[in-house]
Design an enzyme around this catalytic site. Structure first.
Site, PDB file in Angstrom:
ATOM      1  CE  LYS A 183      -0.240   4.679  -6.531  1.00 45.02           C
ATOM      2  NZ  LYS A 183      -1.262   6.067  -6.551  1.00 45.02           N
ATOM      3  NE  ARG A 193      -7.513   3.052  -2.083  1.00 49.67           N
ATOM      4  CZ  ARG A 193      -6.464   1.750  -2.312  1.00 49.67           C
ATOM      5  NH1 ARG A 193      -7.420   0.849  -1.712  1.00 49.67           N
ATOM      6  NH2 ARG A 193      -5.969   2.164  -2.898  1.00 49.67           N
ATOM      7  NE  ARG A 204      -5.646   2.266  -6.095  1.00 48.56           N
ATOM      8  CZ  ARG A 204      -7.140   2.888  -6.699  1.00 48.56           C
ATOM      9  NH1 ARG A 204      -7.740   2.134  -7.512  1.00 48.56           N
ATOM     10  NH2 ARG A 204      -7.816   3.358  -6.373  1.00 48.56           N
ATOM     11  CD  GLU A 220       6.844   0.060 -12.647  1.00 47.18           C
ATOM     12  OE1 GLU A 220       7.328   0.151 -13.478  1.00 47.18           O
ATOM     13  OE2 GLU A 220       6.501  -1.494 -12.604  1.00 47.18           O
ATOM     14  CE  LYS A 235       0.643   7.863  -3.403  1.00 39.81           C
ATOM     15  NZ  LYS A 235      -0.272   7.821  -4.079  1.00 39.81           N
ATOM     16  CB  SER A 261      -3.890   9.158   3.749  1.00 43.51           C
ATOM     17  OG  SER A 261      -3.659   8.284   2.792  1.00 43.51           O
ATOM     18  CE1 TYR A 300      -2.826  14.459   1.722  1.00 41.02           C
ATOM     19  CE2 TYR A 300      -1.619  12.639   2.694  1.00 41.02           C
ATOM     20  CZ  TYR A 300      -2.516  13.489   1.496  1.00 41.02           C
ATOM     21  OH  TYR A 300      -2.958  12.445   0.735  1.00 41.02           O
TER      22      TYR A 300
HETATM   23  C1  PBG Z   1      -4.017   7.259  -6.914  1.00 46.05           C
HETATM   24  C2  PBG Z   1      -3.854   8.124  -5.828  1.00 46.05           C
HETATM   25  C3  PBG Z   1      -3.574   6.809  -4.771  1.00 46.05           C
HETATM   26  C4  PBG Z   1      -2.941   8.404  -3.294  1.00 46.05           C
HETATM   27  C5  PBG Z   1      -2.495   9.090  -4.683  1.00 46.05           C
HETATM   28  N1  PBG Z   1      -2.954   9.106  -5.783  1.00 46.05           N
HETATM   29  C6  PBG Z   1      -4.971   6.409  -4.074  1.00 46.05           C
HETATM   30  C7  PBG Z   1      -4.224   4.660  -5.083  1.00 46.05           C
HETATM   31  O1  PBG Z   1      -3.375   4.698  -5.231  1.00 46.05           O
HETATM   32  O2  PBG Z   1      -5.774   4.005  -4.340  1.00 46.05           O
HETATM   33  C8  PBG Z   1      -2.912   7.951  -2.319  1.00 46.05           C
HETATM   34  C9  PBG Z   1      -2.536   9.207  -1.778  1.00 46.05           C
HETATM   35  C10 PBG Z   1      -2.565   9.150  -0.017  1.00 46.05           C
HETATM   36  O3  PBG Z   1      -2.739   8.065   0.617  1.00 46.05           O
HETATM   37  O4  PBG Z   1      -2.068   9.923  -0.011  1.00 46.05           O
HETATM   38  N2  PBG Z   1      -4.792   8.754  -8.408  1.00 46.05           N
END
Ligand code: PBG
Length: 310
Positions: A183, A193, A204, A220, A235, A261, A300
């Site tokens: 990730k 967010r 992060r 990882e 991701k 997203s 989505y």
């Molecule tokens: C963390 C999490 C995130 C997403 C899924 N799980 C956000 C992040 O790491 O900041 C993002 C998913 C998306 O952007 O559609 N719980």
């Protein structure tokens, strides 16, 4: 002939629909930066989940959005049986049984007042091992509420091993782990967010990966496989298709990719301007993620695509 020789398919069963459920809503609340996606009430979630399953999607991934006043430093509303995510999991488990694969986001960021994915120490840094202890409690609460699959997404070292051991010790030996293995610290999570009303200030980067690092991504993934992951995920998806391919080449378990997203919003925005054709680009983007090697795609558009294909 084109159909006869087609190499890559996208079927509803390959797709997982991420869904948001919020505490304290009277009606679904649209997420402005993700047109067509909402924060659900308990009731609207049940209806939408039922429809998605009837359309044939392969699974559902649930995110909980608690009341602002329920957030605290260690995300306790994620563990509480009356926390919105656990309540919603019980609703869907009762409605849907084993007709779908019910998944839960196993992370603290939706539940903490600082918005980080873990427990923060006195100096403001995320404490890896304290976080893993909390993830075990989260995973057990989610399994107990009916999740078939828990999805640790916080990128703590050793999170998969810790959760596997914790689930087994609590008797949840059949609960599977979808590891967010590679990730990346990505700008493409921007609209998410808003979707979860995140309290995060900052970023992060101390726990998510540098976008330039493929070798680290492989490491990882290998670690998560060794720790007992039942699926490994990359991701975001579209900007990381080379990593999806690399994962597919080494993984001994199914590979998932998350069309996040920002990927969704970009395509929606360009389509709304009339600059691209929505259906064509959605289909092409999902085909490309599958072609790169993803067995499963979180998107989505899962229900929309399933509807179009049915
Ligand atoms: C963390 C999490 C995130 C997403 C899924 N799980 C956000 C992040 O790491 O900041 C993002 C998913 C998306 O952007 O559609 N719980």
């Amino acid at each position: 002939m084109r159909r006869l020789v087609s190499e890559t398919t996208v079927q509803p069963r390959h797709l997982v629909l991420p869904m948001f459920v919020a505490d304290g809503l009277d009606e679904p609340r649209p997420i402005e930066s993700m047109p067509g996606v909402v924060q659900h009430t308990r009731d609207s979630l049940r209806r939408a989940a039922d429809e998605a399953v009837r359309l044939g999607v392969g699974g559902l991934m649930l995110f909980g959005v608690p009341r602002e006043s329920d957030k605290d430093g260690d995300g306790s509303v994620g563990v509480r049986p009356d926390g919105i995510l656990n309540v919603a999991l019980r609703d869907l488990a009762a409605d849907l049984g084993d007709t779908t694969v019910l998944m839960a986001d196993t992370c603290l960021d939706e539940f903490t007042d600082h918005g980080h994915c873990g427990i923060v120490d006195a100096s403001g840094r995320v404490d890896n091992d304290a976080t893993n202890r909390r993830y075990i409690e989260l995973a057990v609460a989610q399994a107990d509420s009916g999740a078939h699959v828990v999805g640790p997404s916080g990128m703590m070292d050793g999170q998969v091993a810790a959760i596997r051991e914790g689930l087994d010790a609590a008797g949840f030996t059949d609960t599977a782990i979808l590891a967010y293995a590679a990730k990346f610290a990505s700008g493409f999570y921007g609209p998410f967010r808003e979707a979860v009303a995140s309290s995060l200030q900052g970023d992060r980067r101390t726990y998510q990966q540098d976008p330039g690092n493929t070798r680290e991504a492989i490491r990882e993934i290998e670690l998560d496989l060794a720790e007992g992951a039942d699926f490994v995920m990359v991701k975001p998806a579209m900007a990381y298709l080379d990593v999806v391919r690399a994962a597919a080449e080494i993984s001994t378990v199914p590979v998932a990719a998350y069309q996040v997203s920002g990927e969704y919003s970009m395509i929606c925005a360009a389509a709304a301007k009339g600059w691209i054709d929505l259906d064509t680009v959605v289909a092409e983007s999902l085909t490309s993620i599958r072609r790169a090697g993803a067995d499963i795609v979180l998107t989505y558009w899962a229900a929309d695509v399933a509807r179009r294909l049915s």
